[in-house]
Design a protein around this motif. Structure first.
Motif, PDB file in Angstrom:
ATOM      1  N   GLU A  18       0.828  -1.209   0.000  1.00 32.56           N
ATOM      2  CA  GLU A  18       0.000   0.000   0.000  1.00 32.56           C
ATOM      3  C   GLU A  18       0.864   1.260   0.000  1.00 32.56           C
ATOM      4  O   GLU A  18       0.565   2.234  -0.704  1.00 32.56           O
ATOM      5  N   ILE A  19       1.941   1.250   0.781  1.00 33.26           N
ATOM      6  CA  ILE A  19       2.857   2.405   0.826  1.00 33.26           C
ATOM      7  C   ILE A  19       3.504   2.611  -0.537  1.00 33.26           C
ATOM      8  O   ILE A  19       3.539   3.735  -1.054  1.00 33.26           O
ATOM      9  N   PHE A  20       4.034   1.544  -1.117  1.00 34.91           N
ATOM     10  CA  PHE A  20       4.677   1.647  -2.426  1.00 34.91           C
ATOM     11  C   PHE A  20       3.675   2.165  -3.460  1.00 34.91           C
ATOM     12  O   PHE A  20       3.999   3.029  -4.264  1.00 34.91           O
ATOM     13  N   SER A  21       2.460   1.650  -3.433  1.00 35.83           N
ATOM     14  CA  SER A  21       1.421   2.085  -4.380  1.00 35.83           C
ATOM     15  C   SER A  21       1.123   3.570  -4.222  1.00 35.83           C
ATOM     16  O   SER A  21       0.989   4.291  -5.222  1.00 35.83           O
ATOM     17  N   LEU A  26      13.568  -5.284  -6.649  1.00 33.35           N
ATOM     18  CA  LEU A  26      12.295  -4.572  -6.558  1.00 33.35           C
ATOM     19  C   LEU A  26      12.392  -3.153  -7.111  1.00 33.35           C
ATOM     20  O   LEU A  26      11.507  -2.710  -7.832  1.00 33.35           O
ATOM     21  N   THR A  27      13.468  -2.446  -6.817  1.00 34.97           N
ATOM     22  CA  THR A  27      13.588  -1.062  -7.302  1.00 34.97           C
ATOM     23  C   THR A  27      13.617  -1.018  -8.822  1.00 34.97           C
ATOM     24  O   THR A  27      13.038  -0.114  -9.416  1.00 34.97           O
ATOM     25  N   LEU A  58      14.308   9.797  -5.005  1.00 28.93           N
ATOM     26  CA  LEU A  58      13.307  10.593  -4.303  1.00 28.93           C
ATOM     27  C   LEU A  58      12.128   9.715  -3.873  1.00 28.93           C
ATOM     28  O   LEU A  58      11.648   9.814  -2.742  1.00 28.93           O
ATOM     29  N   MET A  59      11.685   8.850  -4.761  1.00 35.00           N
ATOM     30  CA  MET A  59      10.610   7.915  -4.403  1.00 35.00           C
ATOM     31  C   MET A  59      11.053   7.012  -3.259  1.00 35.00           C
ATOM     32  O   MET A  59      10.280   6.744  -2.334  1.00 35.00           O
ATOM     33  N   GLY A  60      12.295   6.565  -3.322  1.00 31.44           N
ATOM     34  CA  GLY A  60      12.832   5.707  -2.273  1.00 31.44           C
ATOM     35  C   GLY A  60      12.817   6.395  -0.922  1.00 31.44           C
ATOM     36  O   GLY A  60      12.426   5.800   0.087  1.00 31.44           O
ATOM     37  N   LEU A  61      13.217   7.650  -0.888  1.00 31.19           N
ATOM     38  CA  LEU A  61      13.207   8.416   0.356  1.00 31.19           C
ATOM     39  C   LEU A  61      11.778   8.557   0.889  1.00 31.19           C
ATOM     40  O   LEU A  61      11.526   8.376   2.078  1.00 31.19           O
ATOM     41  N   ALA A  75      18.653   0.932   4.265  1.00 35.36           N
ATOM     42  CA  ALA A  75      17.403   1.453   3.700  1.00 35.36           C
ATOM     43  C   ALA A  75      17.318   1.113   2.214  1.00 35.36           C
ATOM     44  O   ALA A  75      16.268   0.697   1.717  1.00 35.36           O
ATOM     45  N   ILE A  76      18.432   1.256   1.510  1.00 36.44           N
ATOM     46  CA  ILE A  76      18.470   0.933   0.087  1.00 36.44           C
ATOM     47  C   ILE A  76      18.227  -0.562  -0.122  1.00 36.44           C
ATOM     48  O   ILE A  76      17.478  -0.964  -1.013  1.00 36.44           O
TER      49      ILE A  76
END
Length: 92
Positions: free
Chosen positions: A14-17, A35-36, A44-47, A67-68
């Motif tokens: 849900e967060i990724f979406s 996944l990335t 920026l999306m990753g942050l 985190a990465i």
């Protein structure tokens, strides 16, 4: 996969979406590396995803390299969250 892991995975999806602005299918959100690349996540999306994970689950991800790794392999994120929240707390 146990029920708590499934709940965490669904909340992460849900967060990724929400951040990516599109529905993330179960097939593209599978565990394991890459996944990335599969989801075309830029820095920026990753942050934004990391911040939302921290807010949603009440965890702090201090190590940028970790985190990465969490963004690239969802199973690492699930393991981290599962080990960071109390076993008797339901997934928010």
């Amino acid at each position: 996969m146990n029920e708590k892991r499934e709940e965490i995975k669904e909340k992460l999806r849900e967060i990724f979406s929400a951040v990516l602005g599109r529905e993330i299918t179960e097939d593209s959100f599978k565990e394991g590396p890459g996944l990335t690349g599969r989801l075309h996540i830029d820095s920026l999306m990753g942050l934004q995803i990391i911040v939302k994970i921290e807010q949603k689950f009440g965890v702090i991800i201090e190590d940028d390299d970790f985190a990465i790794q969490m963004l690239d392999a969802i199973d690492k994120a699930i393991d981290f969250i599962e080990s960071s929240i109390s076993p008797d707390i339901t997934v928010p």
